[in-house]
Design a protein around this motif. Sequence first.
Motif, PDB file in Angstrom:
ATOM      1  N   THR A 111      28.261  28.272  53.401  1.00 37.22           N
ATOM      2  CA  THR A 111      27.508  29.446  53.860  1.00 37.22           C
ATOM      3  C   THR A 111      26.331  29.702  52.929  1.00 37.22           C
ATOM      4  N   GLY A 112      26.562  29.639  51.620  1.00 38.02           N
ATOM      5  CA  GLY A 112      25.459  29.795  50.664  1.00 38.02           C
ATOM      6  C   GLY A 112      24.393  28.738  50.876  1.00 38.02           C
ATOM      7  N   ARG A 113      24.816  27.491  51.066  1.00 44.67           N
ATOM      8  CA  ARG A 113      23.861  26.401  51.305  1.00 44.67           C
ATOM      9  C   ARG A 113      23.097  26.633  52.612  1.00 44.67           C
ATOM     10  N   SER A 114      23.791  27.134  53.627  1.00 44.91           N
ATOM     11  CA  SER A 114      23.156  27.390  54.924  1.00 44.91           C
ATOM     12  C   SER A 114      22.042  28.422  54.794  1.00 44.91           C
ATOM     13  N   ILE A 148      22.085  35.215  62.733  1.00 42.96           N
ATOM     14  CA  ILE A 148      23.318  34.519  63.121  1.00 42.96           C
ATOM     15  C   ILE A 148      23.153  33.042  62.789  1.00 42.96           C
ATOM     16  N   LEU A 149      24.009  32.551  61.906  1.00 43.42           N
ATOM     17  CA  LEU A 149      24.011  31.126  61.564  1.00 43.42           C
ATOM     18  C   LEU A 149      25.090  30.449  62.391  1.00 43.42           C
ATOM     19  N   ALA A 150      24.681  29.508  63.222  1.00 42.37           N
ATOM     20  CA  ALA A 150      25.629  28.782  64.070  1.00 42.37           C
ATOM     21  C   ALA A 150      25.083  27.379  64.307  1.00 42.37           C
ATOM     22  N   PRO A 155      26.798  21.306  57.153  1.00 39.19           N
ATOM     23  CA  PRO A 155      27.957  20.532  57.622  1.00 39.19           C
ATOM     24  C   PRO A 155      29.129  20.450  56.637  1.00 39.19           C
ATOM     25  N   SER A 156      28.900  20.730  55.372  1.00 34.99           N
ATOM     26  CA  SER A 156      29.994  20.634  54.399  1.00 34.99           C
ATOM     27  C   SER A 156      31.081  21.683  54.638  1.00 34.99           C
ATOM     28  N   GLY A 157      30.828  22.662  55.484  1.00 35.33           N
ATOM     29  CA  GLY A 157      31.812  23.711  55.761  1.00 35.33           C
ATOM     30  C   GLY A 157      32.913  23.314  56.714  1.00 35.33           C
ATOM     31  N   ASP A 214      31.958  28.294  65.712  1.00 35.25           N
ATOM     32  CA  ASP A 214      31.929  29.026  64.441  1.00 35.25           C
ATOM     33  C   ASP A 214      30.529  29.575  64.201  1.00 35.25           C
ATOM     34  N   SER A 215      30.460  30.757  63.631  1.00 36.41           N
ATOM     35  CA  SER A 215      29.177  31.355  63.283  1.00 36.41           C
ATOM     36  C   SER A 215      29.384  32.324  62.125  1.00 36.41           C
TER      37      SER A 215
END
Length: 193
Positions: free
Chosen positions: A10-13, A121-123, A129-131, A137-138
């Motif tokens: 999430t931090g990387r995103s 919204i991150l989706a 992809p590391s998550g 998922d979002s």
Amino acid sequence: MAGHRALAATGRSIVDLLNRRFEQQLPTGPRPTAVLAGTYDFDQVNSSPTSVIRYPAVSVYCYRVSVDPTMRAAWSGVAARDGIPRIPLRMHLLIAAWDTHVESELEWLGLAVKVLERDSILAGPLLHPSGEWGPGDSVEVVTDELPVDSMSEAFEALTTQYRLSLPYLARVVRIDGAPESTAEPVATVEVNS
């Protein structure tokens, strides 16, 4: 199904999103670089070529992780049905800008807010992809309410001086456990002698 790397992903995103939009908004000229920063990085700002925070920059600092109280019961109910434990989490973030001039810092902070409001919204492809994200998922990134006293306390705990920051909340980052193994059905064998 998000794995144990979901918080870091999430931090990387968020950092990837900021950097991508900064480049689109400011294709030429100076622009900040978004970085995921820790407390150690605040003490090393611009001190060497290997410093994580180098001017101009926007730092994303996670100062707290908490369980999402509104989603906890719902995901517990789902886990009771399918045997997969899940914990919904919230990441409490401070977004700060770093530069040699306060005007530039305010511009970078404004640019970061513009990006996070536009793409709150991150989706799909916006999730790193590391998550180990699953379909559907979002993560929602919204402003957080942080009283001035709490903000001051956060900086008192750090060795760096107070930095103008905006509090944000990334919710719901769900980490899924391994499915519980289902018990083998018991069979009764009758032996005739």
